[in-house]
Enzyme design. Sequence first.
Site, PDB file in Angstrom:
ATOM      1  N   LYS A 181     122.185 -56.732  24.267  1.00 18.73           N
ATOM      2  CA  LYS A 181     121.204 -57.587  23.584  1.00 18.73           C
ATOM      3  C   LYS A 181     119.898 -57.490  24.366  1.00 18.73           C
ATOM      4  CE  LYS A 181     120.476 -62.062  21.474  1.00 18.73           C
ATOM      5  NZ  LYS A 181     119.089 -62.251  21.874  1.00 18.73           N
ATOM      6  N   CYS A 208      95.486 -64.761  60.352  1.00 13.95           N
ATOM      7  CA  CYS A 208      96.912 -64.419  60.298  1.00 13.95           C
ATOM      8  C   CYS A 208      97.713 -65.536  60.974  1.00 13.95           C
ATOM      9  CB  CYS A 208      97.142 -63.090  61.006  1.00 13.95           C
ATOM     10  SG  CYS A 208      98.894 -62.714  61.188  1.00 13.95           S
ATOM     11  N   SER A 254     118.511 -64.893  12.923  1.00 12.19           N
ATOM     12  CA  SER A 254     118.804 -64.874  14.360  1.00 12.19           C
ATOM     13  C   SER A 254     120.323 -64.839  14.527  1.00 12.19           C
ATOM     14  CB  SER A 254     118.143 -66.037  15.067  1.00 12.19           C
ATOM     15  OG  SER A 254     118.699 -67.219  14.617  1.00 12.19           O
ATOM     16  N   CYS A 284      96.683 -58.732  57.139  1.00 18.55           N
ATOM     17  CA  CYS A 284      96.381 -58.853  58.564  1.00 18.55           C
ATOM     18  C   CYS A 284      96.028 -57.447  59.043  1.00 18.55           C
ATOM     19  CB  CYS A 284      97.599 -59.378  59.317  1.00 18.55           C
ATOM     20  SG  CYS A 284      97.391 -59.229  61.094  1.00 18.55           S
ATOM     21  N   TYR A 321     118.097 -51.443  16.005  1.00 14.95           N
ATOM     22  CA  TYR A 321     119.485 -51.914  15.944  1.00 14.95           C
ATOM     23  C   TYR A 321     119.963 -52.276  14.553  1.00 14.95           C
ATOM     24  CZ  TYR A 321     116.984 -56.362  16.476  1.00 14.95           C
ATOM     25  OH  TYR A 321     116.119 -57.401  16.328  1.00 14.95           O
ATOM     26  N   GLU A 368     126.695 -53.804  21.332  1.00  9.93           N
ATOM     27  CA  GLU A 368     125.397 -53.285  21.768  1.00  9.93           C
ATOM     28  C   GLU A 368     124.812 -54.223  22.818  1.00  9.93           C
ATOM     29  OE1 GLU A 368     122.949 -53.424  18.264  1.00  9.93           O
ATOM     30  OE2 GLU A 368     124.511 -52.541  17.021  1.00  9.93           O
ATOM     31  N   CYS A 394      99.271 -63.712  64.455  1.00 10.63           N
ATOM     32  CA  CYS A 394      98.480 -63.203  65.577  1.00 10.63           C
ATOM     33  C   CYS A 394      97.053 -63.747  65.590  1.00 10.63           C
ATOM     34  CB  CYS A 394      98.463 -61.686  65.575  1.00 10.63           C
ATOM     35  SG  CYS A 394      97.475 -60.991  64.249  1.00 10.63           S
ATOM     36  N   TYR A 425     103.097 -29.665  26.470  1.00  9.16           N
ATOM     37  CA  TYR A 425     102.970 -30.664  25.401  1.00  9.16           C
ATOM     38  C   TYR A 425     101.477 -30.962  25.162  1.00  9.16           C
ATOM     39  CZ  TYR A 425     103.463 -35.128  22.956  1.00  9.16           C
ATOM     40  OH  TYR A 425     103.371 -36.141  22.044  1.00  9.16           O
ATOM     41  N   ASP A 426     100.767 -31.157  26.265  1.00 14.87           N
ATOM     42  CA  ASP A 426      99.335 -31.438  26.145  1.00 14.87           C
ATOM     43  C   ASP A 426      98.606 -30.296  25.453  1.00 14.87           C
ATOM     44  OD1 ASP A 426      99.027 -33.173  29.328  1.00 14.87           O
ATOM     45  OD2 ASP A 426      99.760 -33.811  27.370  1.00 14.87           O
ATOM     46  N   CYS A 443     100.542 -56.628  65.026  1.00 14.77           N
ATOM     47  CA  CYS A 443     100.979 -57.977  64.664  1.00 14.77           C
ATOM     48  C   CYS A 443     102.505 -57.969  64.568  1.00 14.77           C
ATOM     49  CB  CYS A 443     100.331 -58.361  63.331  1.00 14.77           C
ATOM     50  SG  CYS A 443     100.838 -59.972  62.758  1.00 14.77           S
ATOM     51  N   LYS A 491     126.241 -64.077  25.341  1.00 16.41           N
ATOM     52  CA  LYS A 491     125.203 -64.066  26.371  1.00 16.41           C
ATOM     53  C   LYS A 491     125.788 -64.037  27.780  1.00 16.41           C
ATOM     54  CE  LYS A 491     121.201 -65.132  24.100  1.00 16.41           C
ATOM     55  NZ  LYS A 491     120.624 -66.432  24.223  1.00 16.41           N
ATOM     56  N   GLU A 539     114.051 -53.929  18.570  1.00 18.65           N
ATOM     57  CA  GLU A 539     113.455 -54.766  19.603  1.00 18.65           C
ATOM     58  C   GLU A 539     112.403 -53.968  20.359  1.00 18.65           C
ATOM     59  OE1 GLU A 539     114.776 -57.736  19.522  1.00 18.65           O
ATOM     60  OE2 GLU A 539     114.631 -58.682  21.489  1.00 18.65           O
ATOM     61  N   ASP A 571     104.910 -31.367  30.586  1.00 19.36           N
ATOM     62  CA  ASP A 571     103.825 -32.210  30.081  1.00 19.36           C
ATOM     63  C   ASP A 571     102.619 -31.349  29.737  1.00 19.36           C
ATOM     64  OD1 ASP A 571     105.466 -34.261  30.557  1.00 19.36           O
ATOM     65  OD2 ASP A 571     104.225 -35.261  32.084  1.00 19.36           O
ATOM     66  N   ASP A 582     116.184 -58.020  25.687  1.00 14.10           N
ATOM     67  CA  ASP A 582     115.343 -59.193  25.853  1.00 14.10           C
ATOM     68  C   ASP A 582     113.891 -58.800  25.592  1.00 14.10           C
ATOM     69  OD1 ASP A 582     114.610 -61.732  26.347  1.00 14.10           O
ATOM     70  OD2 ASP A 582     114.901 -61.660  28.516  1.00 14.10           O
TER      71      ASP A 582
HETATM   72  S1  IVH Z   1     120.960 -57.855  15.455  1.00  6.79           S
HETATM   73  C1  IVH Z   1     121.236 -60.545  11.864  1.00  6.79           C
HETATM   74  N1  IVH Z   1     121.092 -56.491  17.696  1.00  6.79           N
HETATM   75  O1  IVH Z   1     118.281 -61.056  19.125  1.00  6.79           O
HETATM   76  C2  IVH Z   1     121.305 -59.832  13.135  1.00  6.79           C
HETATM   77  N2  IVH Z   1     119.608 -58.340  17.584  1.00  6.79           N
HETATM   78  O2  IVH Z   1     118.972 -63.856  18.320  1.00  6.79           O
HETATM   79  C3  IVH Z   1     119.980 -59.561  13.656  1.00  6.79           C
HETATM   80  N3  IVH Z   1     118.305 -58.710  19.608  1.00  6.79           N
HETATM   81  O3  IVH Z   1     115.908 -61.570  16.607  1.00  6.79           O
HETATM   82  C4  IVH Z   1     119.885 -59.157  15.023  1.00  6.79           C
HETATM   83  N4  IVH Z   1     119.118 -57.023  20.742  1.00  6.79           N
HETATM   84  O4  IVH Z   1     115.348 -59.920  18.462  1.00  6.79           O
HETATM   85  C5  IVH Z   1     120.518 -57.537  17.041  1.00  6.79           C
HETATM   86  N5  IVH Z   1     121.267 -55.179  19.607  1.00  6.79           N
HETATM   87  C6  IVH Z   1     120.699 -56.206  18.954  1.00  6.79           C
HETATM   88  C7  IVH Z   1     119.728 -57.031  19.545  1.00  6.79           C
HETATM   89  C8  IVH Z   1     119.205 -58.099  18.831  1.00  6.79           C
HETATM   90  C9  IVH Z   1     118.272 -58.048  20.756  1.00  6.79           C
HETATM   91  C10 IVH Z   1     117.491 -59.917  19.296  1.00  6.79           C
HETATM   92  C11 IVH Z   1     116.672 -59.804  18.061  1.00  6.79           C
HETATM   93  C12 IVH Z   1     117.014 -61.002  17.218  1.00  6.79           C
HETATM   94  C13 IVH Z   1     117.630 -61.909  18.208  1.00  6.79           C
HETATM   95  C14 IVH Z   1     118.611 -62.800  17.521  1.00  6.79           C
END
Ligand code: IVH
Length: 673
Positions: free
Chosen positions: A118, A412, A84, A430, A230, A116, A415, A38-39, A435, A318, A178, A35, A120
């Site tokens: 998914k 508490c 989606s 406490c 992705y 891949e 005690c 790098y700095d 305690c 899912k 993401e 680090d 969150d």
């Molecule tokens: S591909 C048309 N790959 O899931 C395909 N989406 O429900 C577009 N997400 O809006 C998405 N991990 O935010 C893809 N490995 C992944 C993902 C991913 C998370 C999310 C993404 C998308 C949502 C779709």
Amino acid sequence: MNIPPEILRRIERLREEINYHNYLYYVFDQPTISDADYDALMHELKGLEARYPEAITPDSPTQRIGAPPSEKFASVPHSVPMLSLDDAFSQDEVFDFDRRAKRLLQTDGEIEYMVEPKMDGLAVELIYEKGRLVLGSTRGDGYTGEDVTANLRTIRSIPLRLMERYLPPPARLEVRGEVFINRDAFEQLNRKRVEKGAPAFANPRNAAAGSLRQLDPNVTASRPLNMFCYGIGVVEGYSFKTQWDVLTGLKKWGLNINPMIKKVRGIHGAIRYHQAIASKREGLNYEIDGIVIKVNDLQHQERLGSKARSPRWALAYKFEAVQVITRILDIQLSVGRTGAVTPVAIMEPVKVGGVLVSRATLHNEDEILRKDIRIGDWVMIRRAGDVIPEVVRPLSERRTGKERVFVMPETCPVCGSKLVRRPGEAVWRCPNPECFPRLVRQLTHFASKGAMDIEGFGPKLAEQLISAGLVRDVADLYSMELSDLFSLDRFAEKSAKNLISAIEASKETTLARFLYALGPRHVGEVTAQVLADRFGSIQALAEADEEGLRAVEGIGPEVASSIRSWFSNSQNSRLVRRLINAGIRFTDLKETKKLPLEGKSLVFTGGLSSLTREQAKDLVRGLGGQIVSTVGRKTDYVIVGKNPGSKLQKAINLGIPTLSEEEFLELIHHKLG
Ligand code: IVH
């Protein structure tokens, strides 16, 4: 002012180096410089840019932060809609998806899929023109998002300029991915917030979403955001054949992609991947809610096309939902090892993700007020990160008026000592070191596996020893005698003997374990090891001042101040002295950490494709290995690239293991893991 050409060259060179080290750090997960080094590079670049401001370009690594706050985000239309995904929760739905794809592609053979995790988090799009990041936006409704370029620029795993050394960047690249926050960074962020008196974020996703939609990019810059890419939108000047190509191409341009992506043949491969990822889920440093299955061949993707909101070539498979509804029967208080008095929700038992849950921490009084949780409420609960149950929110529409508001007591509950709340902290504590529940937890922690490792010691025994008046602090454990234990209920001679010898055996320990066992706040096993490596003895650590502590890599101001105040408490230093006098000794004082490739010698032959020889050498050296030019009996591995020379034959003759480039990278990843 004219800038001397050698200065311009230096500036350019510094930027390239910094970008490259960013890449090694964030994308490859394998930094090759410290680090501090790098700095130093950043410092030199900043100095030159301050002297020659005309040389500053928007893609300079110094320019991530500093854009002024905006009033409102501008709208950005997506040239290809950000769709989606259809969800599946069962294997049958996954088989249906595969059958439909085969029917539409008119094939009986197995389809090759890319699988891949998914993520969150939340979806964003980045646009690079001639390799420069020019625009970044949120997904919005899929057709139009918001311009959050200034915020995305602060994320260190997003390159401001695409890397050119492996693959020339295309004229235009729209890349999707993401944005998320790693779990450990999220916890740290929340801890800091709570200490400052700010409300904690409910989960990493909310924290990421809130951070990305800040009007002031300086706020975003202070949040530990990360991104995995992705997919792509429009790309000009480069063409890909498969989704796999897309992701490996993005990686070569310095974009961060999930290292767990995989190619599988046939839908059964995807199902196996789902199972494998589900079992790894808890150990990941980020939250995922399933896997995404994508047809790998891009021409096939095009033939399959899309429905209104989702493509026919991809599916989100899912994991089982982990949110359920139950009722809060009571809110009780629990006294922790450091005296923290934590409200805990006692709930009607309910299964969440396969585990029966009846208690959940509510963290502190502020958190209860913020979420407006009342006794008698119906609540939505979930297992955060699949481990610790968490109350998400009350279902206020189900209230009858009989619910009771929780009031934090002033004393508490065990005690009776008056509780204290330090300035800047959200927790009440406490102050009484004796305690009962606090002492039970302290003893149990002290004796636990990662600490002094006293075999067979658990909370029940701690309770028994305290109740009998045998133990009032951890040092008392070492003055107990066999006859003391005989007086205890249900304590047979054999178990008494076992306990005494387990306590005796625990005296031989390491400094790191001892520190962790003592349990100053914020000192986990890793921090304890860092401190032990740096200070080498308990005396040196006890004498270190805050500045000296902070100078240690990995020790922040919080930890430094907690250690300082722990050792400056006279009760604590007396405790340490008593423990040392009782015969505790350390076996790790001179132990130095061995690097994973230490002592290994490697030979390269032939050309590498995903990295240069120099980079490969950097990697090996960084792990303590040695590169030599000729193959001999002492060579440990020969890495064979394209068109290898006579060294390969020699390696085969001598029976020395040979690795392909891919296997070499795997070895390195493995060593790092
Ligand atoms: S591909 C048309 N790959 O899931 C395909 N989406 O429900 C577009 N997400 O809006 C998405 N991990 O935010 C893809 N490995 C992944 C993902 C991913 C998370 C999310 C993404 C998308 C949502 C779709």
